[in-house]
Design a protein around this motif. Structure first.
Motif, short mmCIF file in Angstrom:
data_model
loop_
_atom_site.label_atom_id
_atom_site.label_comp_id
_atom_site.label_asym_id
_atom_site.label_seq_id
_atom_site.Cartn_x
_atom_site.Cartn_y
_atom_site.Cartn_z
N ASN A 41 50.97 39.28 9.04
CA ASN A 41 51.41 39.60 10.40
C ASN A 41 52.90 39.31 10.59
O ASN A 41 53.32 38.70 11.56
N HIS A 42 53.68 39.73 9.62
CA HIS A 42 55.14 39.65 9.63
C HIS A 42 55.68 38.22 9.53
O HIS A 42 56.87 38.01 9.72
N LYS A 43 54.84 37.25 9.23
CA LYS A 43 55.28 35.87 9.00
C LYS A 43 55.21 35.61 7.51
O LYS A 43 54.21 35.93 6.86
N HIS A 44 56.26 34.98 6.97
CA HIS A 44 56.27 34.64 5.55
C HIS A 44 55.06 33.76 5.26
O HIS A 44 54.78 32.80 5.99
N PHE A 45 54.31 34.10 4.19
CA PHE A 45 53.11 33.34 3.84
C PHE A 45 53.46 31.89 3.56
O PHE A 45 54.39 31.59 2.82
N ASP A 46 52.73 30.99 4.17
CA ASP A 46 52.91 29.55 3.95
C ASP A 46 51.52 28.95 3.85
O ASP A 46 50.75 28.95 4.82
N HIS A 47 51.17 28.45 2.66
CA HIS A 47 49.81 27.93 2.47
C HIS A 47 49.55 26.65 3.28
O HIS A 47 48.41 26.20 3.37
N ASN A 48 50.59 26.08 3.88
CA ASN A 48 50.41 24.89 4.72
C ASN A 48 50.20 25.25 6.19
O ASN A 48 49.94 24.37 7.00
N ARG A 49 50.32 26.53 6.53
CA ARG A 49 50.16 26.96 7.91
C ARG A 49 48.80 27.65 8.09
O ARG A 49 48.36 28.40 7.25
N VAL A 50 48.16 27.38 9.21
CA VAL A 50 46.89 28.03 9.54
C VAL A 50 47.19 29.09 10.60
O VAL A 50 47.65 28.75 11.70
N ASP A 51 46.98 30.35 10.27
CA ASP A 51 47.26 31.43 11.21
C ASP A 51 46.08 31.77 12.10
O ASP A 51 46.26 32.25 13.22
N PHE A 52 44.87 31.59 11.62
CA PHE A 52 43.67 31.94 12.38
C PHE A 52 42.66 30.82 12.27
O PHE A 52 42.50 30.22 11.22
#
Length: 64
Positions: A41-52
């Protein structure tokens, strides 16, 4: 110690196709031209971030 035997079948799976959806999410996967950077969703993938997040025992349907 002896190696454990591998299972011969998977656990049963519930068919959730007819269950009502608690939410719908649009998910867009993209990458740069070199294939070295990935985006959700146009955000750089970051495995430390929870998007959903989804509530336990609910059905969510992605639109990819």
């Amino acid at each position: 110690m002896r190696p454990a035997a591998l299972p011969t079948a998977f656990a049963p799976v519930d068919d959730l196709a007819k269950e009502p959806a608690a939410a719908r999410k649009t998910v867009i996967f993209t990458e740069n031209k070199a294939g070295t950077l990935f985006y959700i969703n146009h955000k750089h993938f970051d495995h430390n971030r929870v998007d959903f997040r989804a509530k336990l025992n609910t059905v969510h349907t992605p639109r990819c």
